[in-house]
Design an enzyme around this catalytic site. Structure first.
Site: not given
Ligand code: PGA
Length: 339
Positions: A10-12, A96, A98, A168, A174, A214, A235-236
């Site tokens: 997930n590149w956001k 998600h 976010e 999640e 993150g 993470s 994500g990251g």
């Molecule tokens: P993260 O994000 O790996 O940076 O914690 C995961 C996500 O939000 O899907």
């Protein structure tokens, strides 16, 4: 029950179209023919087309990060399922945290997105998970139950295996704080129980539940070894090719059929396939929504491997063929355009 592991990036809101191409190329060069685990890249909307072109003919699939439940209309700034399908997107992240937190998305709205995705042959990755306050207040399982039950309202038994759930914990996203394997497995098992109550054990066993928050090459092997953790939503660590590739390798090691690991170890099948041919990978899965695949799906069968995983490989291939056949049975309106 065999569930093929899935690693989704997930590149956001990161990567321009050209940065996305560079990252996707690096990934594809390293693992673009990997078929023992499913790999999905979810770039921002603006990079879907360029990244999709890189994924053409590779096993890596294209996912979006969001969609609007309506078919079309006056929804400034939004993207419809049909628009995503027009770019050969096969997966879409829905709900998600976010989006729930910053954009006020409710369970009801997220449920509409899930239903719209399924009606358009997009596989939804439905995100669920508690905040830190909810965990500390002891309501983790109640929150997850609400997210799962509301998110899946109206999803039929026929559709449920196309749904991917991502647990999640919001406090782990993150932040560098990862849930312990016990915390993660406990919630994953709980989600599997909920699915069993809703759809019965045989179907619940087929649904993939990813962990997100993470996840990194260092903690992935332990998480991916858990009974109910079927992959990761990353994500990251998906923004850099090296770490993403390492995560895919961890998934292969944790339970993918070992095409990749055999190759890496320089091993050869006992009977090369096709008969007499040199060792090579199975035919790549096309980066096409399943109903746009050619009528005959090339069979990767017949090879015999000197490994205890051979039975697993056969089962995985059968499951793949069944998935595709059931998708082909439901034509998508824009399919004709792409023939
Ligand atoms: P993260 O994000 O790996 O940076 O914690 C995961 C996500 O939000 O899907």
């Amino acid at each position: 029950m065999i569930r093929k592991k899935l690693i989704a990036g997930n590149w956001k809101m990161n990567k321009t179209a050209s940065d996305g191409v560079t990252l996707a190329r690096d990934i594809v060069e390293a693992i673009g023919r990997e078929t023992s685990v499913d790999i999905v890249l979810c770039p921002p909307f603006t990079a879907l087309e360029s990244v999709g072109a890189v994924l053409e003919g590779q096993s890596v699939k294209l996912g979006a990060q969001n969609l609007h439940p309506e078919k079309n209309g006056a929804y400034t700034g939004e993207i419809s399922a049909e628009m995503l399908r027009g770019l050969f997107t096969s997966h879409v992240i829905v709900g998600h945290s976010e989006r729930r937190t910053y954009f006020g998305e409710t369970d009801e709205f997220i449920n509409k997105k899930v239903l719209t995705s399924l009606a358009n042959q997009l596989k939804p990755i439905l995100c669920v998970g508690e905040t830190l306050a909810e965990r500390e207040g002891g309501s983790t399982l109640a929150v997850v139950q609400r997210h799962v039950e509301c998110g899946l309202a109206g999803v039929t038994a026929e559709q449920i295996t196309a749904v991917i759930i991502a647990y999640e914990p919001v406090w782990a996203i993150g932040t560098g704080k990862v849930a312990t394997t016990e915390q993660a497995q406990e919630v994953h098992a709980y989600i599997r129980d909920l699915l069993t109550k809703l759809y019965g054990a045989p179907l619940a066993q087929k649904v993939r539940i990813l962990y997100g928050g993470s996840m990194k090459p260092a903690n992935a092997p332990e998480l991916l070894a858990q009974k109910d953790i079927d992959g990761g939503l990353i994500g990251g660590a998906s923004l850099e090719s090296r770490s993403f590739i390492d995560l895919v390798k961890s998934a292969v090691a944790a339970g993918g059929f070992p095409w990749f690991s055999l190759r890496a170890a320089g091993m050869r099948p006992a009977i090369p396939w096709p008969a007499g041919g040199a060792f090579r990978n199975p035919p790549p899965l096309r980066n096409r929504p399943p109903d746009l695949l050619p009528a005959r799906v090339p069979s990767a069968g017949r090879a015999r491997w000197t490994t205890p995983h051979a039975g697993r490989a056969v089962a995985l291939r059968r499951q793949d063929r069944r998935d595709r056949a059931s998708h082909r049975a439901r034509p998508f309106p824009s399919a004709a355009r792409h023939r």
